[in-house]
Write a protein that holds these residues in place. Structure first.
Motif, PDB file in Angstrom:
ATOM      1  N   LYS A 138      -3.362   6.375   2.794  1.00 22.05           N
ATOM      2  CA  LYS A 138      -4.616   6.010   3.439  1.00 22.05           C
ATOM      3  C   LYS A 138      -4.636   4.509   3.728  1.00 22.05           C
ATOM      4  O   LYS A 138      -3.905   3.737   3.125  1.00 22.05           O
ATOM      5  CB  LYS A 138      -5.805   6.334   2.522  1.00 22.05           C
ATOM      6  CG  LYS A 138      -5.903   7.788   2.131  1.00 22.05           C
ATOM      7  CD  LYS A 138      -7.037   7.974   1.140  1.00 22.05           C
ATOM      8  CE  LYS A 138      -7.115   9.426   0.673  1.00 22.05           C
ATOM      9  NZ  LYS A 138      -8.158   9.623  -0.330  1.00 22.05           N
ATOM     10  N   TYR A 139      -5.538   4.113   4.632  1.00 17.29           N
ATOM     11  CA  TYR A 139      -5.788   2.689   4.852  1.00 17.29           C
ATOM     12  C   TYR A 139      -6.460   2.123   3.605  1.00 17.29           C
ATOM     13  O   TYR A 139      -7.246   2.823   2.941  1.00 17.29           O
ATOM     14  CB  TYR A 139      -6.687   2.483   6.078  1.00 17.29           C
ATOM     15  CG  TYR A 139      -5.939   2.567   7.386  1.00 17.29           C
ATOM     16  CD1 TYR A 139      -5.577   1.416   8.071  1.00 17.29           C
ATOM     17  CD2 TYR A 139      -5.586   3.799   7.934  1.00 17.29           C
ATOM     18  CE1 TYR A 139      -4.896   1.487   9.279  1.00 17.29           C
ATOM     19  CE2 TYR A 139      -4.903   3.884   9.135  1.00 17.29           C
ATOM     20  CZ  TYR A 139      -4.557   2.727   9.797  1.00 17.29           C
ATOM     21  OH  TYR A 139      -3.869   2.804  10.977  1.00 17.29           O
ATOM     22  N   ASN A 146       0.864  -1.176   0.000  1.00 15.30           N
ATOM     23  CA  ASN A 146       0.000   0.000   0.000  1.00 15.30           C
ATOM     24  C   ASN A 146       0.905   1.232   0.000  1.00 15.30           C
ATOM     25  O   ASN A 146       1.412   1.645   1.036  1.00 15.30           O
ATOM     26  CB  ASN A 146      -0.911   0.001   1.230  1.00 15.30           C
ATOM     27  CG  ASN A 146      -1.788   1.242   1.307  1.00 15.30           C
ATOM     28  OD1 ASN A 146      -1.855   2.031   0.371  1.00 15.30           O
ATOM     29  ND2 ASN A 146      -2.467   1.414   2.427  1.00 15.30           N
ATOM     30  N   GLU A 154       2.245  -0.122   4.239  1.00 19.63           N
ATOM     31  CA  GLU A 154       2.388  -1.531   4.663  1.00 19.63           C
ATOM     32  C   GLU A 154       2.556  -2.468   3.479  1.00 19.63           C
ATOM     33  O   GLU A 154       1.967  -2.277   2.415  1.00 19.63           O
ATOM     34  CB  GLU A 154       1.169  -1.955   5.480  1.00 19.63           C
ATOM     35  CG  GLU A 154       1.303  -3.353   6.056  1.00 19.63           C
ATOM     36  CD  GLU A 154       0.132  -3.755   6.938  1.00 19.63           C
ATOM     37  OE1 GLU A 154       0.203  -4.838   7.532  1.00 19.63           O
ATOM     38  OE2 GLU A 154      -0.852  -2.987   7.034  1.00 19.63           O
ATOM     39  N   LYS A 184      -2.209  -0.767   6.312  1.00 18.74           N
ATOM     40  CA  LYS A 184      -1.865   0.586   6.772  1.00 18.74           C
ATOM     41  C   LYS A 184      -1.098   1.304   5.661  1.00 18.74           C
ATOM     42  O   LYS A 184      -0.544   0.665   4.784  1.00 18.74           O
ATOM     43  CB  LYS A 184      -0.991   0.508   8.019  1.00 18.74           C
ATOM     44  CG  LYS A 184      -1.678  -0.132   9.205  1.00 18.74           C
ATOM     45  CD  LYS A 184      -0.695  -0.304  10.337  1.00 18.74           C
ATOM     46  CE  LYS A 184      -1.332  -1.070  11.494  1.00 18.74           C
ATOM     47  NZ  LYS A 184      -0.380  -1.403  12.547  1.00 18.74           N
ATOM     48  N   PRO A 185      -1.037   2.631   5.712  1.00 19.57           N
ATOM     49  CA  PRO A 185      -0.233   3.349   4.722  1.00 19.57           C
ATOM     50  C   PRO A 185       1.223   2.852   4.751  1.00 19.57           C
ATOM     51  O   PRO A 185       1.817   2.725   5.815  1.00 19.57           O
ATOM     52  CB  PRO A 185      -0.320   4.811   5.176  1.00 19.57           C
ATOM     53  CG  PRO A 185      -1.605   4.887   5.941  1.00 19.57           C
ATOM     54  CD  PRO A 185      -1.751   3.552   6.611  1.00 19.57           C
TER      55      PRO A 185
END
Length: 195
Positions: free
Chosen positions: A101-102, A97, A159, A156-157
Motif C-alpha cells: 500500500k501507499y 515501504n 519504494e 509507493k509500494p
C-alpha cells in the motif's frame, strides 16, 4: 625516386613532430609551478555528505549500522552516524515501504509545536544516550524547520528513499546511542567521528 624519398622524409618529420607535440602536451605542468604532471592520476573528489561521487558507491558507504521494522512492513536502515566537529551528529540511511500500500510517514514528524512546517519529515526522531540518561531532539534552523529530511508525497509500494537527521552531539564518552522515531523499535547505533 628522389621525390618519393623527400615525401617519405617529410611525412616522417611530420609524424615525429606530432608525436612530440602529444608527448609535451601529456607531460605538461599543472600550472602551479611545482612541475607536477597533468598526466598523473587525477585527484579523487572529496566526499561530503550528500555528494554523489564514485566513492559514495564504496562498500563502506553502504554499511548497515542498524535496521528496524514496523508492523506495517516499513523498514528504517541506518547507514551512517557521524559526530561532526561542529558539535552535532548526522544520522543518515534509507526508509523502505515493504508493504503493498501507499504509506505516508505522518507520525514521524513528532508533536513538537515549536517545529514549523515539518509534516511527513524525520522531525520526530531522537537520540538517546542511555548511559548519560539524556535524550537529544532534532536540531532546527532559525525558522523553526528541522535539520532533517522532509518527504514529499507518499511512499509507493516497494519504494525506498534516503534520509538524514541532525542532533546535538552527545559527549565524546557516548559511543553508542539509540535512534528512535515514531512506533519503530529503537535502533542501537555506534557513533563515528567525522574528519
Amino acid at each position: 625516386m628522389r621525390h618519393t624519398r623527400k615525401a617519405r622524409r617529410a611525412l616522417a618529420a611530420v609524424a615525429i613532430a606530432g608525436g612530440l607535440t602529444l608527448t609535451v602536451a601529456g607531460c605538461g605542468g599543472s600550472g602551479d609551478g611545482k612541475g607536477k604532471s597533468s598526466a598523473s592520476s587525477p585527484a579523487k573528489p572529496k566526499t561530503q555528505s550528500g555528494d554523489k561521487t564514485p566513492e559514495s558507491a564504496s562498500p563502506e558507504a553502504t554499511t548497515t549500522l542498524a535496521q528496524v521494522k514496523s508492523g506495517d512492513n516499513i523498514t528504517l536502515t541506518v547507514t551512517s552516524a557521524v559526530r561532526d566537529t561542529g558539535g552535532f551528529v548526522t544520522v543518515s540511511g534509507k526508509v523502505t515501504n515493504g508493504s503493498s500500500k501507499y504509506w505516508t510517514p505522518g507520525s514521524w514528524a513528532g508533536d513538537e509545536q515549536e517545529l514549523a512546517n515539518n509534516s511527513a519529515s524525520m522531525a520526530g526522531a531522537s537520540l538517546v544516550d542511555k548511559n548519560g540518561k539524556k535524550k537529544y531532539l532534532i536540531l532546527r534552523d532559525t525558522s523553526g524547520r528541522c535539520l532533517c529530511t522532509k518527504f514529499i508525497g507518499p511512499f509507493k509500494p516497494g519504494e525506498e528513499r534516503t534520509y538524514y537527521a541532525q542532533f546535538p552531539a552527545p559527549p565524546a564518552s557516548a559511543k553508542t546511542v539509540e535512534f528512535q522515531i515514531a512506533d519503530l523499535p529503537p535502533a542501537n547505533i555506534d557513533l563515528s567521528d567525522g574528519e
